[in-house]
Scaffold this active site. Structure first.
Site, PDB file in Angstrom:
ATOM      1  CG  ASP A 299      -6.937   2.237 -49.308  1.00 48.96           C
ATOM      2  OD1 ASP A 299      -7.679   1.244 -49.173  1.00 48.96           O
ATOM      3  OD2 ASP A 299      -5.747   2.163 -49.660  1.00 48.96           O
TER       4      ASP A 299
HETATM    5  C1  26A Z   1      -2.099  -7.792 -46.941  1.00 50.13           C
HETATM    6  N1  26A Z   1      -2.041  -6.909 -48.078  1.00 50.13           N
HETATM    7  C2  26A Z   1      -1.928  -7.526 -49.371  1.00 50.13           C
HETATM    8  C3  26A Z   1      -2.125  -5.528 -47.903  1.00 50.13           C
HETATM    9  C4  26A Z   1      -2.059  -4.599 -48.969  1.00 50.13           C
HETATM   10  C5  26A Z   1      -2.210  -3.233 -48.652  1.00 50.13           C
HETATM   11  N2  26A Z   1      -2.418  -2.792 -47.405  1.00 50.13           N
HETATM   12  C6  26A Z   1      -2.466  -3.713 -46.457  1.00 50.13           C
HETATM   13  N3  26A Z   1      -2.314  -5.033 -46.667  1.00 50.13           N
HETATM   14  N4  26A Z   1      -1.883  -4.703 -50.304  1.00 50.13           N
HETATM   15  C7  26A Z   1      -1.920  -3.449 -50.797  1.00 50.13           C
HETATM   16  N5  26A Z   1      -2.108  -2.566 -49.802  1.00 50.13           N
HETATM   17  C8  26A Z   1      -2.220  -1.107 -49.869  1.00 50.13           C
HETATM   18  O1  26A Z   1      -3.403  -0.792 -50.516  1.00 50.13           O
HETATM   19  C9  26A Z   1      -3.269   0.546 -50.951  1.00 50.13           C
HETATM   20  C10 26A Z   1      -4.194   0.804 -52.100  1.00 50.13           C
HETATM   21  O2  26A Z   1      -5.498   0.532 -51.760  1.00 50.13           O
HETATM   22  C11 26A Z   1      -1.113  -0.448 -50.656  1.00 50.13           C
HETATM   23  O3  26A Z   1      -0.031  -0.119 -49.829  1.00 50.13           O
HETATM   24  C12 26A Z   1      -1.797   0.777 -51.239  1.00 50.13           C
HETATM   25  O4  26A Z   1      -1.377   1.963 -50.607  1.00 50.13           O
END
Ligand code: 26A
Length: 344
Positions: A299
């Protein structure tokens, strides 16, 4: 110092999640049939994870959610508030307040849809060495609806932006919103950027991903995500360069602006794929003792990239800044930063 950019030039949609992060032993992952570096949606059997992390593993609470992370990092690097606008759905609770406070402290202009009676989403972050495994309980985030984007003040924000970024993760929540933002970007000939986000998106959400892809000007992903896409498409080669070339060659609504793929591969070079050309951008490898956790690295890469892209900088500068931001975030807990950005 960055050049000044217009307020609200960048709009993103995603799942605002509070990360509950802890270092755990490998058998914790095994207990929940998870692998190192997974990113999954929580099922009923995963629900005890969150309480266990808090009670048994000194969990930390950190602002998360993939798109919100990227936009916070872009704001940090830009040092100019309200360049980026974020839409997502939260509950009416303490976690939502924490997320909003952290986002605003970074300078992000958040416009949450609020779903009363549903808790704000959380993401378990299971740290094992240099790996992080994510298990998201979307909760309120899963209740985002397109009418939020159609409220006049929000519609004006979408219409006024010049750049649009949405994660593949958001395909699990609200494809119609993605298609609407993509169509706006297309009609106004403005860049629409997307992320493959996680292997499970290509495995289980390929149909809405393929519907959005023709609008995508720049697609981000890491090696595992690119490979999952290739497998789901039954492409013969697992070679990242070949996958990138095929990705950029897929149908595109605006063929005058050929698609670009940017594929990261941990500490190996970032690949920039444009038509038939593949360029490599080296990554500075951190010593193991410098690594706090790799949560949010991808990210942050996108955030650094966006901070330069919205200033009209070259792709070379955008990618170098992405690498800088990812390196910084890895030295801090979750997707957080410390001090002033040092990217020049
Ligand atoms: C739909 N899903 C599975 C998700 C996520 C996500 N953000 C949005 N949708 N699953 C994990 N994260 C976020 O990814 C970040 C790390 O790349 C987590 O909250 C974490 O901050």
């Amino acid at each position: 110092m960055c050049d000044r950019v217009r307020e609200g030039i960048l709009v993103g949609c995603g799942n605002p999640l509070l990360d509950i992060s802890a270092v755990v032993p490998l058998n914790f992952l095994q207990k929940y049939s998870m692998n190192e570096d997974d990113a999954i949606l929580a099922e009923d059997r995963h629900m005890p994870i969150y309480g266990e992390l808090v009670e048994g593993y000194q969990a930390e609470f950190l602002a998360g959610g993939s798109v919100q992370n990227s936009l916070r990092i872009a704001q940090w690097i830009l040092r100019q508030p309200r360049v980026a606008v974020f839409f997502g759905c939260v509950g009416e609770d303490r976690y939502a307040n924490i997320l909003k406070e952290k986002a605003q402290a970074a300078g992000l202009d958040v416009h949450y849809q609020v779903k009363k009676d549903v808790p704000t989403g959380t993401c378990a972050v299971l740290i094992t060495g240099t790996h992080r495994s994510l298990c998201a309980n979307l909760a309120a985030a899963n209740n985002f609806t397109i009418d939020h984007l159609e409220e006049p003040s929000n519609k004006a924000l979408v219409d006024n932006a010049q750049y649009y970024y949405i994660s593949g993760f958001f395909l699990t929540v609200n494809p119609p919103s993605i298609m609407q933002v993509a169509a706006t970007a297309h009609a106004k000939q403005r860049p629409f950027l997307m992320n493959l986000s996680a292997p499970f998106i290509s495995q289980f959400y390929m149909a809405p991903l393929l519907a959005a892809l023709p609008y995508v000007d720049i697609i981000f992903g890491n090696e595992a995500e690119a490979q999952a896409f290739a497998e789901a498409q039954q492409w013969p080669s697992g070679d990242l360069r070949e996958i990138g070339k095929r990705l950029v060659a897929m149908e595109k609504k605006n063929p005058t602006r050929p698609r670009i793929a940017i594929l990261t591969q941990g500490c190996d070079p970032v690949l920039l794929i444009q038509q038939d050309s593949v360029q490599e951008f080296p990554v500075t490898k951190l010593a193991v003792h410098e690594i706090v956790d790799t949560n949010g690295a991808g990210d942050a890469f996108v955030g650094g990239f966006l901070s330069q892209f919205v200033q009209g900088k070259s792709l070379d500068v955008c990618i170098r800044c992405g690498n800088y931001a990812a390196g910084h975030i890895i030295k801090n807990p979750g997707c957080t930063y410390s001090g002033e950005p040092e990217f020049v």
